[in-house]
Design a protein around this motif. Structure first.
Motif, PDB file in Angstrom:
ATOM      1  N   ALA A 101       0.990  -1.288  -0.101  1.00  0.00           N
ATOM      2  CA  ALA A 101       0.100   0.192  -0.009  1.00  0.00           C
ATOM      3  C   ALA A 101       0.859   1.330  -0.092  1.00  0.00           C
ATOM      4  CB  ALA A 101      -1.019  -0.043   1.112  1.00  0.00           C
ATOM      5  N   LEU A 102       2.159   1.017  -0.105  1.00  0.00           N
ATOM      6  CA  LEU A 102       3.064   2.010  -0.282  1.00  0.00           C
ATOM      7  C   LEU A 102       2.709   3.353  -1.449  1.00  0.00           C
ATOM      8  CD1 LEU A 102       5.473   3.553   1.230  1.00  0.00           C
ATOM      9  CD2 LEU A 102       7.050   2.152  -0.168  1.00  0.00           C
ATOM     10  N   GLU A 128      12.551   7.251   5.748  1.00  0.00           N
ATOM     11  CA  GLU A 128      13.009   8.631   5.345  1.00  0.00           C
ATOM     12  C   GLU A 128      12.677   9.053   3.935  1.00  0.00           C
ATOM     13  OE1 GLU A 128      16.966   7.050   5.675  1.00  0.00           O
ATOM     14  OE2 GLU A 128      16.758   7.174   7.760  1.00  0.00           O
ATOM     15  N   TYR A 129      12.137   8.101   3.103  1.00  0.00           N
ATOM     16  CA  TYR A 129      11.579   8.293   1.819  1.00  0.00           C
ATOM     17  C   TYR A 129      10.278   8.831   1.953  1.00  0.00           C
ATOM     18  CZ  TYR A 129       9.843   7.728  -2.741  1.00  0.00           C
ATOM     19  OH  TYR A 129       9.192   7.858  -4.122  1.00  0.00           O
ATOM     20  N   VAL A 130       9.416   8.384   2.824  1.00  0.00           N
ATOM     21  CA  VAL A 130       7.912   8.748   3.060  1.00  0.00           C
ATOM     22  C   VAL A 130       7.954  10.018   3.783  1.00  0.00           C
ATOM     23  CG1 VAL A 130       5.912   8.161   4.429  1.00  0.00           C
ATOM     24  CG2 VAL A 130       7.156   6.243   3.404  1.00  0.00           C
ATOM     25  N   GLY A 357      16.042   4.589  -2.451  1.00  0.00           N
ATOM     26  CA  GLY A 357      14.850   5.004  -3.161  1.00  0.00           C
ATOM     27  C   GLY A 357      13.657   3.946  -3.098  1.00  0.00           C
ATOM     28  N   LEU A 358      12.683   4.288  -3.347  1.00  0.00           N
ATOM     29  CA  LEU A 358      11.506   3.212  -3.396  1.00  0.00           C
ATOM     30  C   LEU A 358      11.837   2.155  -4.022  1.00  0.00           C
ATOM     31  CD1 LEU A 358       8.534   3.102  -2.421  1.00  0.00           C
ATOM     32  CD2 LEU A 358       7.793   4.234  -4.766  1.00  0.00           C
ATOM     33  N   ALA A 359      12.431   2.065  -5.165  1.00  0.00           N
ATOM     34  CA  ALA A 359      12.721   0.896  -5.828  1.00  0.00           C
ATOM     35  C   ALA A 359      13.692   0.042  -4.954  1.00  0.00           C
ATOM     36  CB  ALA A 359      13.496   1.272  -7.156  1.00  0.00           C
ATOM     37  N   ASP A 360      14.757   0.648  -4.294  1.00  0.00           N
ATOM     38  CA  ASP A 360      15.516  -0.136  -3.526  1.00  0.00           C
ATOM     39  C   ASP A 360      14.710  -1.019  -2.411  1.00  0.00           C
ATOM     40  OD1 ASP A 360      18.006   0.966  -4.816  1.00  0.00           O
ATOM     41  OD2 ASP A 360      17.525   2.876  -3.635  1.00  0.00           O
ATOM     42  N   VAL A 361      13.853  -0.145  -1.818  1.00  0.00           N
ATOM     43  CA  VAL A 361      12.802  -0.896  -0.945  1.00  0.00           C
ATOM     44  C   VAL A 361      12.444  -2.020  -1.291  1.00  0.00           C
ATOM     45  CG1 VAL A 361      11.112  -0.453   0.758  1.00  0.00           C
ATOM     46  CG2 VAL A 361      12.513   1.460   0.501  1.00  0.00           C
ATOM     47  N   LEU A 362      11.681  -2.036  -2.424  1.00  0.00           N
ATOM     48  CA  LEU A 362      11.154  -3.093  -3.087  1.00  0.00           C
ATOM     49  C   LEU A 362      11.901  -4.232  -3.569  1.00  0.00           C
ATOM     50  CD1 LEU A 362       8.435  -0.938  -5.125  1.00  0.00           C
ATOM     51  CD2 LEU A 362       8.006  -1.984  -2.823  1.00  0.00           C
TER      52      LEU A 362
END
Ligand code: NDP
Ligand code: MG
Length: 379
Positions: A101-102, A128-130, A357-362
């Motif tokens: 749900a991010l 941090e990103y959020v 970044g977001l892609a790294d989290v996923l």
């Protein structure tokens, strides 16, 4: 009338949020609801409230004919993103479990809605990103997790620059009194018997291990932008003080209420106003106790704090590993003590510091889940 979107409406938080709305029909209307596997309950809530946009993100969606009014039914892999884009809402309650749900929540932020945030995974894995996105969109997050809601409420008593420390309370979960030498192999049935709260299985196990409290410290760090040194934790058996804030002059402000999530959910909807709620008021006299948290009893908590302090993608890795370990424990595939053992292996095995970044989290989420599944197989 406030327009409310609830993603994860079929879950423990989602259902309680619907109850809050039904107790205040003049204040709130539901404009978007979603679920992932439970089509029946989704249809039932949608039909009862005539919700204009209904979203089902998993397999086997409900048919259009299930609805007794005209609605927009959005299904498929990207359904939540499309629903967050299309729907009209003032408050967007993220009550989904996990990190799926991010993206939809970021869309809700970009649209200027208030985010009522129950989901923990978003801040733990990508805090941090959020928070960067929150600043960029100038959006508002009102926490629903009871500890963070309590802190949010206590902060109203002073200036933020005068905060000395946040004090997060913990009930200690199901194993707070079990002799230490029994903890190696305690059963999931015992772990699921939470002394104070009635919640979903995943979070109840996370309370027993105190992984949950580790997540909450990390959430608090991001949400309130304070260093770990200013976040204290204390064992509080009664779950009546939901957390506290100590100010520079030594005054400590606490938020007390019955352990009932409908209060923080409702507050996130009505803030800064307060309205009557179905929550049972506290009746005096009552007694409160506070104890130090024993890290020998809760090795997972120690590991989570370490991951939080290391920063970067370490918390995301803990989250991904825990998401594999808890079901494995519930299915009897691993022992209770294997949860801490495996989290520690993941913590030490990977190098995950630095910006992301977001892609790294996923990516790291998938990588660590796969890695943990392999570790579990060998246990
Ligand atoms: P539940 O497991 O009870 O409910 C989860 C909800 O999310 C359900 O509606 C479920 O749909 C939906 N869902 C599950 N997987 C996905 C997915 N991949 N994509 C979209 N939707 C999905 O969880 P809780 O209500 O207990 O918790 C929700 C969040 O709130 C969690 O992050 C939890 O840590 C946090 N929280 C919960 C508290 C509590 O008291 N329960 C307290 C504080 C925080 P379906 O039912 O159709 O499968
Ligand atoms: Mg909590």
């Amino acid at each position: 009338m406030k327009k409310i979107a609830i993603i994860g409406v079929t879950g423990s938080i989602g259902s309680q949020a619907v109850d809050v709305i039904e107790k205040n029909p003049d204040l709130f209307s539901l404009t978007l609801v979603s679920s992932h596997s439970n089509a029946d309950k989704l249809v039932e809530v949608a039909n009862r409230h005539k919700v204009p946009i209904v979203c089902f993100s998993g397999k086997n969606p409900p048919s259009k004919d299930s609805f007794n009014y005209p609605c927009e039914l959005i299904t498929g892999e990207n359904a939540l993103v499309a629903a967050a884009e299309n729907a009209d809402y003032d408050v967007f309650l993220n009550a989904v479990v996990g990190i799926d749900a991010l993206r939809p929540t970021l869309i809700a932020m970009s649209k200027g809605a208030r985010i009522a945030l129950s989901n923990k995974e978003m801040l733990v894995s990508a805090g941090e990103y959020v928070m960067r996105m929150k600043d960029e969109f100038k959006s508002e997050i009102v926490p629903v997790d009871s500890e963070h809601s309590a802190i949010f409420q206590c902060l109203a008593a002073g200036r933020f620059s005068d905060v000395d420390a946040l004090i997060i309370t913990s009930s200690g979960g199901a194993f707070r009194d079990v002799p230490l030498d029994e903890l190696d192999n305690v059963s999931p049935e015992r772990a699921l018997a939470h002394p104070n709260w009635n919640m979903g299985k995943k979070i109840t196990i996370d309370c027993a291990t105190m992984v949950n409290k580790g997540f909450e410290v990390i959430e608090a760090k991001h949400l309130f932008r304070l260093p770990f040194e200013k976040i204290e934790t204390v064992l509080h058996r009664e779950s009546v003080v939901h957390s506290m804030v100590r100010f520079a002059d030594g005054a400590t402000i606490a938020q007390l209420s019955s352990p009932d999530m409908r209060l923080p959910i409702q507050y996130a909807f009505t803030y800064p106003e307060r309205v009557a709620s179905p929550v049972k008021p506290l009746k005096t006299p009552f007694s409160l106790t506070f104890e130090e948290i024993d890290l020998n009893r809760y090795p997972c908590f120690r590991i989570l704090l370490e991951a939080g302090k290391k920063g970067g993608l370490y918390p995301a890795a803990m989250l991904a590993a825990d998401a594999v370990l808890v079901p494995a424990y519930l299915e009897g595939a691993i022992k209770y003590s294997d949860i801490a053992k495996t989290l520690e292996i993941v913590l030490n095995e990977f190098s995950l510091k630095g910006e992301y970044g977001l892609a790294d989290v996923l990516r790291i989420n998938d990588e660590i889940e796969k890695y943990t599944r392999n570790v579990v197989k060998k246990l």
